[in-house]
Design a protein around this motif. Structure first.
Motif, PDB file in Angstrom:
ATOM      1  N   PRO A 151       0.998   1.962 -15.965  1.00 47.35           N
ATOM      2  CA  PRO A 151       0.906   0.535 -15.640  1.00 47.35           C
ATOM      3  C   PRO A 151       1.372  -0.317 -16.819  1.00 47.35           C
ATOM      4  O   PRO A 151       1.231   0.073 -17.967  1.00 47.35           O
ATOM      5  CB  PRO A 151      -0.581   0.319 -15.393  1.00 47.35           C
ATOM      6  N   VAL A 152       1.904  -1.476 -16.509  1.00 49.21           N
ATOM      7  CA  VAL A 152       2.384  -2.405 -17.528  1.00 49.21           C
ATOM      8  C   VAL A 152       1.397  -3.570 -17.604  1.00 49.21           C
ATOM      9  O   VAL A 152       0.975  -4.098 -16.592  1.00 49.21           O
ATOM     10  CB  VAL A 152       3.798  -2.914 -17.161  1.00 49.21           C
ATOM     11  N   ASN A 153       1.051  -3.975 -18.827  1.00 47.28           N
ATOM     12  CA  ASN A 153       0.135  -5.101 -18.996  1.00 47.28           C
ATOM     13  C   ASN A 153       0.795  -6.417 -18.619  1.00 47.28           C
ATOM     14  O   ASN A 153       1.999  -6.601 -18.788  1.00 47.28           O
ATOM     15  CB  ASN A 153      -0.321  -5.197 -20.451  1.00 47.28           C
ATOM     16  N   CYS A 154      -0.025  -7.341 -18.172  1.00 48.15           N
ATOM     17  CA  CYS A 154       0.386  -8.709 -17.896  1.00 48.15           C
ATOM     18  C   CYS A 154       0.827  -9.350 -19.212  1.00 48.15           C
ATOM     19  O   CYS A 154       0.172  -9.164 -20.236  1.00 48.15           O
ATOM     20  CB  CYS A 154      -0.811  -9.444 -17.302  1.00 48.15           C
TER      21      CYS A 154
ATOM     22  N   ALA B  61      -7.430 -11.852 -18.677  1.00 45.33           N
ATOM     23  CA  ALA B  61      -8.589 -11.437 -19.472  1.00 45.33           C
ATOM     24  C   ALA B  61      -8.160 -10.659 -20.709  1.00 45.33           C
ATOM     25  O   ALA B  61      -7.227  -9.864 -20.664  1.00 45.33           O
ATOM     26  CB  ALA B  61      -9.524 -10.580 -18.626  1.00 45.33           C
ATOM     27  N   ALA B  62      -8.871 -10.912 -21.811  1.00 43.75           N
ATOM     28  CA  ALA B  62      -8.656 -10.179 -23.064  1.00 43.75           C
ATOM     29  C   ALA B  62     -10.015  -9.977 -23.727  1.00 43.75           C
ATOM     30  O   ALA B  62     -10.848 -10.880 -23.736  1.00 43.75           O
ATOM     31  CB  ALA B  62      -7.729 -10.951 -23.997  1.00 43.75           C
TER      32      ALA B  62
ATOM     33  N   HIS C  97     -13.217  -5.460 -12.998  1.00 40.91           N
ATOM     34  CA  HIS C  97     -11.879  -6.012 -13.247  1.00 40.91           C
ATOM     35  C   HIS C  97     -10.964  -5.808 -12.040  1.00 40.91           C
ATOM     36  O   HIS C  97     -11.144  -4.866 -11.282  1.00 40.91           O
ATOM     37  CB  HIS C  97     -11.251  -5.365 -14.486  1.00 40.91           C
ATOM     38  N   PRO C  98      -9.966  -6.692 -11.874  1.00 40.99           N
ATOM     39  CA  PRO C  98      -9.000  -6.498 -10.794  1.00 40.99           C
ATOM     40  C   PRO C  98      -7.966  -5.438 -11.180  1.00 40.99           C
ATOM     41  O   PRO C  98      -7.766  -5.158 -12.368  1.00 40.99           O
ATOM     42  CB  PRO C  98      -8.336  -7.877 -10.666  1.00 40.99           C
ATOM     43  N   GLY C  99      -7.324  -4.850 -10.204  1.00 36.98           N
ATOM     44  CA  GLY C  99      -6.214  -3.921 -10.466  1.00 36.98           C
ATOM     45  C   GLY C  99      -6.666  -2.538 -10.864  1.00 36.98           C
ATOM     46  O   GLY C  99      -7.825  -2.167 -10.752  1.00 36.98           O
ATOM     47  N   GLU C 100      -5.698  -1.796 -11.380  1.00 33.72           N
ATOM     48  CA  GLU C 100      -5.924  -0.410 -11.780  1.00 33.72           C
ATOM     49  C   GLU C 100      -6.760  -0.324 -13.057  1.00 33.72           C
ATOM     50  O   GLU C 100      -6.823  -1.264 -13.828  1.00 33.72           O
ATOM     51  CB  GLU C 100      -4.568   0.277 -12.026  1.00 33.72           C
TER      52      GLU C 100
ATOM     53  N   LEU D 179      -0.061  -5.835 -14.882  1.00 33.73           N
ATOM     54  CA  LEU D 179       0.947  -6.804 -14.445  1.00 33.73           C
ATOM     55  C   LEU D 179       0.797  -7.060 -12.950  1.00 33.73           C
ATOM     56  O   LEU D 179       0.660  -6.124 -12.173  1.00 33.73           O
ATOM     57  CB  LEU D 179       2.349  -6.265 -14.748  1.00 33.73           C
ATOM     58  N   GLY D 180       0.777  -8.323 -12.544  1.00 32.37           N
ATOM     59  CA  GLY D 180       0.652  -8.682 -11.134  1.00 32.37           C
ATOM     60  C   GLY D 180      -0.783  -8.751 -10.640  1.00 32.37           C
ATOM     61  O   GLY D 180      -1.018  -8.867  -9.444  1.00 32.37           O
ATOM     62  N   HIS D 181      -1.759  -8.720 -11.551  1.00 29.97           N
ATOM     63  CA  HIS D 181      -3.171  -8.758 -11.143  1.00 29.97           C
ATOM     64  C   HIS D 181      -3.497 -10.062 -10.442  1.00 29.97           C
ATOM     65  O   HIS D 181      -2.802 -11.066 -10.595  1.00 29.97           O
ATOM     66  CB  HIS D 181      -4.092  -8.573 -12.360  1.00 29.97           C
TER      67      HIS D 181
END
Length: 119
Positions: free
Chosen positions: A8-11, A52-53, A102-105, A45-47
């Protein structure tokens, strides 16, 4: 250069913390480096929803900066257990380096460390 679809690629979103947020983190009783004033989103990416950090961890509470285009806030969470059932206390014990719900993977701690080292 091709993108490995398995990883996965980070936002790419970033946030600059304001003085009150930096003061909040500086006041926490944590034996950790001070928080940087600019942080990048750690979600996939795409969340959906806010970015969030991770700001800081104190005992079993993780303090996350969450933001949108119009506002940002600091919120307490526990670590996401990943595919396990119970929340972990230490980030090194995790299958996921994000917060519970958290959202996403799920994000592996290995991928998060590699991203931190590259920046």
């Amino acid at each position: 250069m091709s993108i490995d679809r398995e990883t996965p690629v980070n936002c790419p979103a970033r946030v600059t913390l304001d003085a009150a947020q930096l003061a909040f983190f500086d006041a926490l009783p944590a034996e950790a480096p001070s928080v940087q004033s600019e942080l990048g989103c750690e979600l996939e990416l795409g969340h959906e929803g806010s970015h969030a950090a991770l700001g800081q961890q104190v005992d079993t509470t993780t303090w996350w900066i969450q933001w949108t285009l119009s506002a940002s806030e600091v919120n307490p969470y526990t670590w996401c257990p990943g595919r396990g059932a119970a929340p972990a206390v230490d980030r090194d014990e995790l299958d996921c380096a994000l917060f519970l719900g958290h959202p996403g993977e799920h994000s592996s701690t290995t991928r998060s460390r590699e991203a931190s080292a590259a920046s």
